[in-house]
Design a protein around this motif. Sequence first.
Motif, PDB file in Angstrom:
ATOM      1  N   ASN A 118     -50.752  19.485 -16.522  1.00  0.00           N
ATOM      2  CA  ASN A 118     -51.425  19.027 -17.817  1.00  0.00           C
ATOM      3  C   ASN A 118     -50.414  19.185 -19.073  1.00  0.00           C
ATOM      4  O   ASN A 118     -50.965  19.578 -20.095  1.00  0.00           O
ATOM      5  CB  ASN A 118     -52.906  19.185 -18.094  1.00  0.00           C
ATOM      6  N   VAL A 119     -49.208  18.867 -18.866  1.00  0.00           N
ATOM      7  CA  VAL A 119     -48.072  19.106 -19.918  1.00  0.00           C
ATOM      8  C   VAL A 119     -48.300  18.063 -20.997  1.00  0.00           C
ATOM      9  O   VAL A 119     -48.732  16.946 -20.583  1.00  0.00           O
ATOM     10  CB  VAL A 119     -46.853  19.190 -19.590  1.00  0.00           C
ATOM     11  N   ASP A 120     -48.310  18.159 -22.210  1.00  0.00           N
ATOM     12  CA  ASP A 120     -48.953  17.180 -23.243  1.00  0.00           C
ATOM     13  C   ASP A 120     -47.828  15.991 -23.764  1.00  0.00           C
ATOM     14  O   ASP A 120     -47.066  16.387 -24.493  1.00  0.00           O
ATOM     15  CB  ASP A 120     -49.623  17.825 -24.692  1.00  0.00           C
ATOM     16  N   VAL A 121     -47.555  15.318 -22.643  1.00  0.00           N
ATOM     17  CA  VAL A 121     -46.726  14.194 -22.765  1.00  0.00           C
ATOM     18  C   VAL A 121     -47.153  12.789 -22.327  1.00  0.00           C
ATOM     19  O   VAL A 121     -48.180  12.790 -21.840  1.00  0.00           O
ATOM     20  CB  VAL A 121     -45.309  14.264 -21.967  1.00  0.00           C
ATOM     21  N   GLN A 122     -46.571  11.804 -22.743  1.00  0.00           N
ATOM     22  CA  GLN A 122     -46.961  10.488 -22.099  1.00  0.00           C
ATOM     23  C   GLN A 122     -45.733  10.139 -21.141  1.00  0.00           C
ATOM     24  O   GLN A 122     -44.582  10.218 -21.337  1.00  0.00           O
ATOM     25  CB  GLN A 122     -46.819   9.300 -23.023  1.00  0.00           C
ATOM     26  N   ILE A 123     -46.285   9.634 -19.839  1.00  0.00           N
ATOM     27  CA  ILE A 123     -45.378   9.247 -18.931  1.00  0.00           C
ATOM     28  C   ILE A 123     -45.648   7.660 -18.681  1.00  0.00           C
ATOM     29  O   ILE A 123     -46.508   7.497 -18.400  1.00  0.00           O
ATOM     30  CB  ILE A 123     -45.816   9.687 -17.648  1.00  0.00           C
ATOM     31  N   LEU A 124     -44.525   7.138 -19.038  1.00  0.00           N
ATOM     32  CA  LEU A 124     -44.693   5.470 -18.567  1.00  0.00           C
ATOM     33  C   LEU A 124     -43.883   5.247 -17.551  1.00  0.00           C
ATOM     34  O   LEU A 124     -42.551   5.337 -17.614  1.00  0.00           O
ATOM     35  CB  LEU A 124     -43.937   4.746 -19.967  1.00  0.00           C
ATOM     36  N   LEU A 125     -44.746   4.833 -16.412  1.00  0.00           N
ATOM     37  CA  LEU A 125     -44.083   4.367 -15.109  1.00  0.00           C
ATOM     38  C   LEU A 125     -43.860   2.969 -15.107  1.00  0.00           C
ATOM     39  O   LEU A 125     -44.895   2.281 -14.992  1.00  0.00           O
ATOM     40  CB  LEU A 125     -44.904   4.976 -14.109  1.00  0.00           C
ATOM     41  N   PHE A 126     -42.635   2.641 -15.158  1.00  0.00           N
ATOM     42  CA  PHE A 126     -42.166   1.292 -15.131  1.00  0.00           C
ATOM     43  C   PHE A 126     -42.222   0.927 -13.554  1.00  0.00           C
ATOM     44  O   PHE A 126     -41.189   1.065 -12.925  1.00  0.00           O
ATOM     45  CB  PHE A 126     -40.813   0.819 -15.743  1.00  0.00           C
ATOM     46  N   ASN A 127     -43.020   0.287 -13.090  1.00  0.00           N
ATOM     47  CA  ASN A 127     -43.276  -0.086 -11.398  1.00  0.00           C
ATOM     48  C   ASN A 127     -42.928  -1.458 -11.221  1.00  0.00           C
ATOM     49  O   ASN A 127     -43.648  -2.291 -11.548  1.00  0.00           O
ATOM     50  CB  ASN A 127     -44.837   0.202 -11.025  1.00  0.00           C
ATOM     51  N   ASN A 128     -41.844  -1.601 -10.691  1.00  0.00           N
ATOM     52  CA  ASN A 128     -41.441  -2.910 -10.121  1.00  0.00           C
ATOM     53  C   ASN A 128     -41.229  -3.107  -8.704  1.00  0.00           C
ATOM     54  O   ASN A 128     -40.715  -4.065  -8.445  1.00  0.00           O
ATOM     55  CB  ASN A 128     -40.016  -3.507 -10.976  1.00  0.00           C
ATOM     56  N   GLU A 129     -41.710  -2.109  -8.073  1.00  0.00           N
ATOM     57  CA  GLU A 129     -41.678  -2.139  -6.763  1.00  0.00           C
ATOM     58  C   GLU A 129     -40.104  -2.383  -5.952  1.00  0.00           C
ATOM     59  O   GLU A 129     -40.201  -2.995  -4.944  1.00  0.00           O
ATOM     60  CB  GLU A 129     -42.566  -3.002  -6.280  1.00  0.00           C
ATOM     61  N   ILE A 130     -39.190  -1.941  -6.515  1.00  0.00           N
ATOM     62  CA  ILE A 130     -37.957  -2.260  -6.367  1.00  0.00           C
ATOM     63  C   ILE A 130     -36.849  -1.352  -6.911  1.00  0.00           C
ATOM     64  O   ILE A 130     -36.944  -0.883  -7.961  1.00  0.00           O
ATOM     65  CB  ILE A 130     -37.586  -3.690  -6.550  1.00  0.00           C
ATOM     66  N   TYR A 131     -35.699  -0.948  -6.305  1.00  0.00           N
ATOM     67  CA  TYR A 131     -34.677  -0.358  -6.963  1.00  0.00           C
ATOM     68  C   TYR A 131     -33.706  -1.223  -7.433  1.00  0.00           C
ATOM     69  O   TYR A 131     -33.119  -2.122  -6.966  1.00  0.00           O
ATOM     70  CB  TYR A 131     -33.896   0.276  -6.105  1.00  0.00           C
ATOM     71  N   GLY A 132     -33.767  -1.230  -9.028  1.00  0.00           N
ATOM     72  CA  GLY A 132     -33.025  -2.280  -9.812  1.00  0.00           C
ATOM     73  C   GLY A 132     -31.494  -1.874  -9.790  1.00  0.00           C
ATOM     74  O   GLY A 132     -30.326  -2.625  -9.449  1.00  0.00           O
ATOM     75  N   HIS A 195     -54.125  11.070 -26.383  1.00  0.00           N
ATOM     76  CA  HIS A 195     -54.662  12.036 -25.340  1.00  0.00           C
ATOM     77  C   HIS A 195     -53.730  13.278 -25.375  1.00  0.00           C
ATOM     78  O   HIS A 195     -52.524  13.482 -25.235  1.00  0.00           O
ATOM     79  CB  HIS A 195     -54.559  11.345 -24.181  1.00  0.00           C
ATOM     80  N   LYS A 196     -54.468  14.343 -25.505  1.00  0.00           N
ATOM     81  CA  LYS A 196     -53.867  15.696 -25.461  1.00  0.00           C
ATOM     82  C   LYS A 196     -53.706  16.016 -24.043  1.00  0.00           C
ATOM     83  O   LYS A 196     -54.663  16.292 -23.362  1.00  0.00           O
ATOM     84  CB  LYS A 196     -54.609  16.768 -26.294  1.00  0.00           C
ATOM     85  N   GLY A 197     -52.408  16.228 -23.455  1.00  0.00           N
ATOM     86  CA  GLY A 197     -52.367  16.329 -22.048  1.00  0.00           C
ATOM     87  C   GLY A 197     -51.505  15.275 -21.629  1.00  0.00           C
ATOM     88  O   GLY A 197     -51.082  14.570 -22.032  1.00  0.00           O
ATOM     89  N   ALA A 198     -51.205  15.381 -20.196  1.00  0.00           N
ATOM     90  CA  ALA A 198     -50.339  14.575 -19.627  1.00  0.00           C
ATOM     91  C   ALA A 198     -51.093  13.120 -19.656  1.00  0.00           C
ATOM     92  O   ALA A 198     -52.302  13.021 -18.860  1.00  0.00           O
ATOM     93  CB  ALA A 198     -49.826  14.911 -18.154  1.00  0.00           C
ATOM     94  N   SER A 199     -50.545  12.114 -19.939  1.00  0.00           N
ATOM     95  CA  SER A 199     -50.970  10.726 -19.847  1.00  0.00           C
ATOM     96  C   SER A 199     -50.075   9.786 -19.128  1.00  0.00           C
ATOM     97  O   SER A 199     -49.103   9.712 -19.430  1.00  0.00           O
ATOM     98  CB  SER A 199     -50.990   9.871 -21.498  1.00  0.00           C
ATOM     99  N   PHE A 200     -50.532   9.378 -18.120  1.00  0.00           N
ATOM    100  CA  PHE A 200     -50.050   8.701 -17.025  1.00  0.00           C
ATOM    101  C   PHE A 200     -50.302   7.279 -17.144  1.00  0.00           C
ATOM    102  O   PHE A 200     -51.527   6.941 -17.085  1.00  0.00           O
ATOM    103  CB  PHE A 200     -50.375   9.129 -15.663  1.00  0.00           C
ATOM    104  N   VAL A 201     -49.287   6.471 -17.450  1.00  0.00           N
ATOM    105  CA  VAL A 201     -49.594   4.704 -17.822  1.00  0.00           C
ATOM    106  C   VAL A 201     -48.459   4.239 -16.594  1.00  0.00           C
ATOM    107  O   VAL A 201     -47.437   4.246 -16.616  1.00  0.00           O
ATOM    108  CB  VAL A 201     -49.337   4.564 -19.144  1.00  0.00           C
ATOM    109  N   GLU A 202     -49.249   3.543 -15.697  1.00  0.00           N
ATOM    110  CA  GLU A 202     -48.206   2.691 -14.818  1.00  0.00           C
ATOM    111  C   GLU A 202     -48.384   1.279 -15.567  1.00  0.00           C
ATOM    112  O   GLU A 202     -49.466   0.748 -15.819  1.00  0.00           O
ATOM    113  CB  GLU A 202     -49.058   2.493 -13.348  1.00  0.00           C
ATOM    114  N   ILE A 203     -47.324   0.680 -15.669  1.00  0.00           N
ATOM    115  CA  ILE A 203     -47.156  -0.477 -16.147  1.00  0.00           C
ATOM    116  C   ILE A 203     -46.338  -1.336 -15.153  1.00  0.00           C
ATOM    117  O   ILE A 203     -44.933  -1.142 -14.683  1.00  0.00           O
ATOM    118  CB  ILE A 203     -46.033  -0.475 -17.507  1.00  0.00           C
ATOM    119  N   PHE A 204     -47.062  -2.523 -14.783  1.00  0.00           N
ATOM    120  CA  PHE A 204     -46.526  -3.457 -13.970  1.00  0.00           C
ATOM    121  C   PHE A 204     -45.437  -4.236 -14.423  1.00  0.00           C
ATOM    122  O   PHE A 204     -45.549  -4.983 -15.598  1.00  0.00           O
ATOM    123  CB  PHE A 204     -47.580  -4.296 -13.322  1.00  0.00           C
ATOM    124  N   GLN A 205     -44.141  -3.993 -14.050  1.00  0.00           N
ATOM    125  CA  GLN A 205     -43.026  -4.565 -14.774  1.00  0.00           C
ATOM    126  C   GLN A 205     -42.234  -5.599 -13.656  1.00  0.00           C
ATOM    127  O   GLN A 205     -41.895  -5.248 -12.606  1.00  0.00           O
ATOM    128  CB  GLN A 205     -42.193  -3.493 -15.351  1.00  0.00           C
TER     129      GLN A 205
END
Lengths: 345, 623
Positions: A118-132, A195-205
């Motif tokens: 729970n490190v206080d960061v935002q993680i934006l995961l750009f998920n495109n289901e492929i290695y670009g 949000h204080k703590g690790a924020s995980f955001v999966e973005i369908f890209q």
Amino acid sequence: MNVNAHAPALNAKDYASDQEVRWCPGCGDYAILKAVLRTLADLRADPAKTVFVSGIGCASRFPYYVSTYGFHGIHGRAPAIATGIKLANPDLDVWIISGDGDALSIGGNHLIHLLRRNVDVQILLFNNEIYGLTKGQYSPTSHRGTRSPSSPFGSLDPALSPAALALGARARFVARAVDTQQAHLPGILARARSHKGASFVEIFQNCIVYNDGVFADFTDKAVAAEAQIHVEHGKPLIFGRNRDKGLRLKPGGLELEVVELGKDGVDESGILVHDETNHTLATLLVAMDKPVALGVLYCDPAPSYERAVSDRIAAAQAEVETRTEGQPPGINALLRAGTTWTVTG
Amino acid sequence: MEGSTALKRGDVPRRHIESAVVRFAGDSGDGMQLTGSRFTIATALAGNDLATFPDFPAEIRAPAGTTYGVSAFQINFGARDIKTSGDVVDVLVAMNPAALKVNLADVRPGGLLIVDSGAFGDKNLRKAGYEANPLKDGSLSDYRVVEIDMSQRTLEAVQPVGVTKKEGLRCKNMWALGLVYWMFDRDRASTIEWLKHKFAERPELAQANIAALNAGHAFGETAELSGELGAFSIAPAKLPPGLYRNVTGTDALAWGLLAGARLRELKLVFCSYPITPASGILHALAALPYYGVVTFQAEDEIAAVCAAIGASYAGAIGVTSSSGPGIALKSEAIGLAVAAELPLVVVNSQRAGPSTGMPTKTEQSDLYQAVFGRNADCPLVVLAARSPADCFDCAIEAVRLATTYMTPVMLLSDGYIANAAEPWALPDVDAMAHDPVAFRTDPEGFQPFARDPQTLARPWAVPGTPGLEHRIGGLERDVDGNISYDPENHQRMTDQRMAKIAGIADDIPEQGLEPGSAERGIAVVGWGSTYGPISRAVTNLRAEGLPVAHIHLRHIWPLPRNLGTLLKQFDRILVPEMNTGQLVTLLRSEYLIPAEGLNKVTGKPFRITEIENAVRTRLEAAA
């Protein structure tokens, strides 16, 4: 909050760096960049105290395009670099930008541990289901059977669910969003940041070159209203073009089912109300194939890791201050603790 | 032991000796490391110089009685200065047959064996692989053997305390320690105090251990064995005046990192993943939250180094620590720190390899890895500590160079240095010169990779500083920090990274000869923990008037700028290393000199005689 209270408010474009953005034309990353810049402006983020950290991949070029501090690291390791940054200076506002290969394949280990700590960061995961960046190989989120240069006959390994992984790693904030939904995405990003703590955001890209349309079955305008549900804390889980569908627990089962309002005696009272603090509900929402649950699926804050670390240091120092009546020992005392003896000439 | 006073024979005549080597050996659960540590403290308090060598198995609790479960602790102590833990053992205390079997080869002919005959039953003999009892078959006739049923005598001694038989038997090491204390006229007080403190929650165990200690001591005093055992006295050594403590390389290194950070007025962020024999540094620093130390037990070696890099980026001194296999995992990230030009200290407590190798056995075979072991042209600074106490100074130097030159520094220790202890004249850290890091704060003309003309270091511009927002990373970059694939820029940046590290040779001391060295003849060149045996060997040979010099390197990369000239004044150069010849290759390639190696990889340090013999052979060949 790293709000730049005294400086004049900045526009979204003020948060853009002077570097030419070099993603493929039509790449979903442009939309995400736009949403992030707008979020930073909306929140009046202090560029001096904001750091974007990334690994390797198309998404990981992101820090070069933001006018804050930025660290483009090595493949998969952004969560570890970000952890070090927060340990050195907990006051910095740190964003991790990653992709499905970076965060879930080579860097999977770091992601789960960042979330559990729970490190206080935002993680934006750009998920495109492929290695670009490496030209189109299948990724850990690719559907089984994905044809790619490294799987010409279709991939054989099943895909993992990023949001389910995050929940399993005991992340305290899990959200999902779609790259092009500019009305929705900045709000999710703002929630993640507050949000204080690790924020995980999966973005369908959408990767327009190697995996175009992979999310079309729920993002195309024609189907979106029926294939997505935007969850909001305290509100019933209702969706559909006519807002005539809802989610309820399947009687006799441990899964969600879609029901039509006004049909078979179902009314709003039979529909589940979203409780973002409910881990089980979040787990059921991410396990659901359709509609795809978007928004803040889970948010249940807990003390962040780096604060716990600095609190422990502060407590140890306060304890010694008190015990030594304001004459705390220095390093010399540390070296001289235990058995010592004097040699005379 | 009031009851035995009637038997006391008064002061025994003690034979004065210069030095002695004692080894305690037993099962890994017998408490031999602890016994050795207490003997070390008592010996230091008696004013002797000393060096220790703990040697224990990788298995935490190997099956009792087996040869691979034997744990040993050796100490060399004397009235003269002590450089090594000793080539051969004068007194071996063997708590069971396996301990005798494993350690006998290191005992000098005529040496003393003190064995617990109570542990020499058929079962233990069989487990140790003895077909016949060596105490009975005459195979020990080259040694003086004192058989004592320590198990039984310990049980008798602890009987009044009322502990269980199992607890009582566990005091056997204290009985042995008491006996050896008597032999060498050591004071028991420090051990008794320590036992009381250690078992404060269970005073009956403290009592039992103290009873065993006293009983062993009384046994020496009263038994009709003083002729066989010998009672010795070793005068205090002539150490330079000062306040001393014993220190292991592990503790000295941890404290040196803290001192180094304090002198630069930086927060220390220590990120590590447990690995033998490096974990002790993490343990030592994790105990110091009061000193503001942040320790981070990462999920793996890569996370550890990356977190340290992140910490340095954010304005702390990031340090990571491991052993060879873990350092291999960190290599890519170390390259990132070289490319992004961030301070980083990487400690490598080397062990025998390759791969997992022998985790608890020492080696110095990671010099190539330290100097060359990364992809591409990737220069950094390499330092090596020569002894436990030297770790303190080397750690301070590592932090200084890393933060002055914005570079990773690899600090090489090894399993021997990490675990060995020696007396340390305590430095006054308060009196050391503070040199706070000057972070860049002025936005005027700021470029993240504009270099200081003197050091070639880029500015340390830390997130949180207004007006200095910039981007860095592992991609090649121009002076403004932005990505560049320009051919000339890559040439220029590569050249500058090399020149920056090479230029550090102007900021480190010129290489000197160790005191007492000859100016010509054979130069014995060493690095790291071979310091002790080389130093003693060269001193011994010099005492015979032989032309031998000792050159010991702290700075492995860059090398001291006068080293080539210095080496060329000698007829021959011999490089003893616990590897198959790594420094020797470096010296040959850098200076085109016919240096030759003396190499050993047995997991044990060099013996003094091995080095003496190698030098003699070469002197005779030259004559």
